[in-house]
Design a protein around this motif. Structure first.
Motif, PDB file in Angstrom:
ATOM      1  N   LEU A 292       0.842  -1.204   0.000  1.00  0.00           N
ATOM      2  CA  LEU A 292       0.000   0.000   0.000  1.00  0.00           C
ATOM      3  C   LEU A 292       0.875   1.250   0.000  1.00  0.00           C
ATOM      4  O   LEU A 292       0.617   2.214  -0.732  1.00  0.00           O
ATOM      5  CB  LEU A 292      -0.913  -0.006   1.236  1.00  0.00           C
ATOM      6  N   GLY A 293       1.907   1.228   0.834  1.00  0.00           N
ATOM      7  CA  GLY A 293       2.819   2.361   0.933  1.00  0.00           C
ATOM      8  C   GLY A 293       3.545   2.639  -0.378  1.00  0.00           C
ATOM      9  O   GLY A 293       3.698   3.799  -0.791  1.00  0.00           O
ATOM     10  N   ILE A 294       3.946   1.562  -1.058  1.00  0.00           N
ATOM     11  CA  ILE A 294       4.646   1.731  -2.344  1.00  0.00           C
ATOM     12  C   ILE A 294       3.678   2.313  -3.376  1.00  0.00           C
ATOM     13  O   ILE A 294       4.005   3.237  -4.124  1.00  0.00           O
ATOM     14  CB  ILE A 294       5.226   0.379  -2.828  1.00  0.00           C
ATOM     15  N   LYS A 295       2.456   1.766  -3.412  1.00  0.00           N
ATOM     16  CA  LYS A 295       1.468   2.206  -4.412  1.00  0.00           C
ATOM     17  C   LYS A 295       1.070   3.664  -4.217  1.00  0.00           C
ATOM     18  O   LYS A 295       0.934   4.427  -5.162  1.00  0.00           O
ATOM     19  CB  LYS A 295       0.240   1.302  -4.299  1.00  0.00           C
ATOM     20  N   TRP A 298       3.448   6.452   0.068  1.00  0.00           N
ATOM     21  CA  TRP A 298       3.484   6.775   1.497  1.00  0.00           C
ATOM     22  C   TRP A 298       4.717   6.076   2.067  1.00  0.00           C
ATOM     23  O   TRP A 298       4.653   4.947   2.587  1.00  0.00           O
ATOM     24  CB  TRP A 298       2.224   6.262   2.206  1.00  0.00           C
ATOM     25  N   HIS A 299       5.838   6.764   1.980  1.00  0.00           N
ATOM     26  CA  HIS A 299       7.113   6.148   2.389  1.00  0.00           C
ATOM     27  C   HIS A 299       7.095   5.765   3.860  1.00  0.00           C
ATOM     28  O   HIS A 299       7.648   4.739   4.256  1.00  0.00           O
ATOM     29  CB  HIS A 299       8.278   7.121   2.141  1.00  0.00           C
ATOM     30  N   HIS A 300       6.452   6.613   4.673  1.00  0.00           N
ATOM     31  CA  HIS A 300       6.411   6.343   6.106  1.00  0.00           C
ATOM     32  C   HIS A 300       5.656   5.038   6.397  1.00  0.00           C
ATOM     33  O   HIS A 300       6.029   4.285   7.300  1.00  0.00           O
ATOM     34  CB  HIS A 300       5.729   7.509   6.841  1.00  0.00           C
ATOM     35  N   VAL A 301       4.619   4.768   5.617  1.00  0.00           N
ATOM     36  CA  VAL A 301       3.853   3.517   5.796  1.00  0.00           C
ATOM     37  C   VAL A 301       4.732   2.322   5.418  1.00  0.00           C
ATOM     38  O   VAL A 301       4.771   1.316   6.139  1.00  0.00           O
ATOM     39  CB  VAL A 301       2.558   3.551   4.945  1.00  0.00           C
ATOM     40  N   THR A 302       5.435   2.463   4.321  1.00  0.00           N
ATOM     41  CA  THR A 302       6.322   1.373   3.870  1.00  0.00           C
ATOM     42  C   THR A 302       7.404   1.101   4.907  1.00  0.00           C
ATOM     43  O   THR A 302       7.647  -0.056   5.267  1.00  0.00           O
ATOM     44  CB  THR A 302       6.977   1.737   2.531  1.00  0.00           C
TER      45      THR A 302
END
Lengths: 359, 273
Positions: A292-295, A298-302
């Motif tokens: 999800l972060g990559i898509k 959202w770098h912080h999520v990744t």
């Protein structure tokens, strides 16, 4: 470019882009790839100077790397100042409250947060980056926390979880009024605690023991993660990051606990089954969050999901092998798994670079 | 910015008004309990650092009656045995066949008896034990008997002079039921306490752990600070007479407040200031 229509983040990004452009242009000129005429150079310089001046008048922009470093220093000093000011206020009150009458105690407790709220709002309007206003805001929050907790002690009031929702409301107010991420952090902690406490109460437990059932944190985590989808944070730099990272922490840490200690779950299964269930959930959720972060960029999520994926993985390795495997082989396998992850990421990155080059 | 200020003021002022209104409500009307406790039941905090914290709050000490085959102690186990039906009545679920031994702590209403039959019973028990030890020593004056006699004499003196006379009597999920059960007794205090059930697999017996009172400390206002400033911390190894007594009321929300504090021989009340 209208400076009022861009956010702080966009303005800083534009200035950084100008600096990078200037460096690249100098390199290209020195390598004789391109040469600008004097007129073109002057026109370019004038345009960039005017733009930087316009953006600086509205936002506190870092023009060079030195000012960026100083900004970081100011942020750290501001954070430290806020935390120590809050501690000082707490200890100041505890030092002298036993020497003053009840009416004076109550008056001070009510007036202190109001006064500091006024100061912080006034300073927010005066400063562009509002470092001092953030310190005043945190001091105001500390005084408000002290206000309710001390009233509880003075009048021997039964403790209640409702204080947390009040503190959360006040923290949210200060966060958005002063553009303060620290306030937002405390607001999210308070509201997570409150929702978890209420969920715990509904299940029949005493509210203070809400931590005994980690699943109480799932719903607040989900709510906090979804909030930025409904609230625009264009003018609030870094707020979305705080929301999502806090949400992920409040979900993943309980899953990590439950995957190792199943007996504290609400689920009426055996401990082993609960632990297995949450281990699967933990792996699945962290992998989903990485993608999800990559898509969504959202770098912080990744990054956060990466950290928890590694924690889940290494906890599993520990469970399987630590007792019986020689320690040097155990750590060697961990190192090999890290190398494997490195190779996978490198291949993924190479694929992205190739796709980017083709486009 | 004006809207933030208005919202902030609204939050602070409204919250404080609600809190203070709750205090007024608690103290209005007939109190739920009214007792005069001494240092035996309301002691100095164990670690009272006046340098960093000038506020004084007294800890409320209470006990559970000792079991038939158990000695009486100042600090009892804070656990009672209950039946399954009582467990269900209190709102807990009986343990299932999985038997995870995990149940939530809940806030229930506790009835505490002050200086009543339970205290008398404990005192008689200790006296009886002491009398028995005394007779054993008189019939055989050896070292173990002497030691036992002295130990029980100390325990008896403690029970008479310094141990808490506040005893746990009963627990209920409903305040009205408990209040009506003890309506004819003036020395009963009903408060909220945190409880957690346990199940002993071997004995197949349920027990209820009385974890703590919801309000276990009572704050003393500055008007009485002088009384406590002159007192040193209690020597827990010695047996000392109580040095003060506190008149207390508990209100509609079962929250206490201090009416007056007596220092031995002197009476100082808030109204006389």
């Amino acid at each position: 470019m209208d400076a009022k229509q861009v956010s702080q983040l966009e303005a800083q990004a534009r200035v950084d882009q100008i600096q990078s452009f200037k460096k690249e242009l100098n390199t290209l000129q020195s390598e004789d790839v391109i040469q600008l005429t004097q007129t073109q150079k002057l026109k370019l310089n004038d345009y960039h100077s005017a733009l930087q001046k316009k953006l600086s008048s509205h936002y506190e922009i870092d023009i060079c790397i030195e000012s960026k470093q100083l900004t970081w220093g100011m942020k750290i000093a501001s954070l430290f100042g806020a935390l120590t000011m809050a501690a000082s206020i707490f200890f100041l009150f505890y030092q002298f409250w036993g020497l003053i009458g009840t009416f004076t105690q109550v008056s001070l407790l009510i007036c202190a947060p109001i006064l500091l709220l006024l100061i912080s709002l006034y300073l927010t309007q005066q400063e562009k980056h509002a470092y001092f206003s953030k310190i005043a805001a945190f001091a105001s929050l500390s005084c408000f926390v002290l206000n309710l907790s001390m009233l509880g002690q003075i009048f021997n009031i039964t403790p209640s979880p409702n204080a947390f929702v009040i503190w959360a409301a006040f923290s949210f107010l200060l966060a958005y009024a002063c553009n303060a991420k620290l306030m937002l952090f405390f607001a999210l902690v308070s509201i997570s605690c409150f929702i978890s406490m209420k969920l715990g109460t509904f299940s029949g437990m005493y509210w203070i023991n809400f931590g005994e059932r980690p699943e109480n944190f799932f719903i607040p985590g989900l709510i906090i993660f979804l909030l930025p989808q409904f609230i625009t944070h264009k003018n609030y730099l870094g707020f979305e990051v705080i929301y999502r990272v806090m949400a992920m922490i409040s979900v993943f840490i309980p899953i990590l606990i439950l995957s190792n200690w199943g007996r504290v779950s609400y689920l009426n299964w055996s401990s082993g089954m609960v632990e297995g269930f949450y281990q699967i959930i933990g792996f699945g959720l962290s992998i989903s969050a990485i993608f999800l972060g990559i898509k969504r960029h959202w770098h912080h999520v990744t990054h956060t999901a990466n950290v928890f994926f590694i924690l889940f993985l290494y906890t599993k390795f520990f469970d399987w092998w630590w007792q019986w495997m020689p320690k040097y082989i155990f750590f060697f396998i961990l190192a090999l798994s890290s190398l494997l992850v490195l190779i996978i990421f490198k291949r993924l990155r190479l694929t992205k670079v190739n796709v980017g080059a083709v486009l | 910015m004006k809207k933030y200020l208005l919202i902030g003021l609204f939050i602070i002022l409204t919250t404080n008004m609600i809190v203070l209104a709750g205090v007024v409500f608690n103290r209005s009307g007939e109190p739920s309990s009214e007792l005069t406790l001494t240092e035996r039941e309301l002691s100095f905090p164990y670690s009272y650092d006046k340098g960093e914290n000038s506020g004084i709050s007294l800890n409320l000490h209470w006990r559970t009656p000792s079991k038939k085959n158990e000695d009486s102690y100042a600090y009892s186990s804070k656990e009672i045995e209950i039946s399954q039906s009582k467990l269900v009545e209190l709102g807990f679920e009986p343990f299932n066949s999985e038997n995870k031994f995990w149940s939530e702590s809940q806030t229930l209403f506790w009835a505490l008896e002050f200086d009543g039959n339970l205290y008398e019973s404990e005192l008689r028990k200790v006296q009886l034990n002491y009398q028995t030890a005394l007779k054993e020593y008189e019939s055989l004056s050896n070292k173990p008997n002497k030691h036992k006699k002295e130990k029980l004499k100390t325990r008896l003196d403690r029970e008479k002079i310094s141990n808490s006379r506040l005893f746990f009597v009963d627990v209920a999920a409903d305040y009205e039921a408990l209040a009506s059960q003890f309506s004819d007794q003036k020395n009963i205090l009903i408060v909220k306490g945190l409880t957690k059930p346990y199940f002993n697999k071997k004995t197949k017996q349920y027990s209820l752990l009385l974890r703590q009172l919801v309000i276990k400390k009572i704050m003393i206002s500055v008007e009485y600070a002088n009384i406590f400033n002159s007192l040193s911390q209690k020597d827990w190894s010695g047996i000392k007479e109580p040095r003060y007594k506190v008149d207390l009321k508990w209100g509609k929300r079962l929250e206490p407040w201090v009416l007056s504090i007596n220092k031995m021989g002197k009476h100082i009340s808030e109204n006389q200031k």
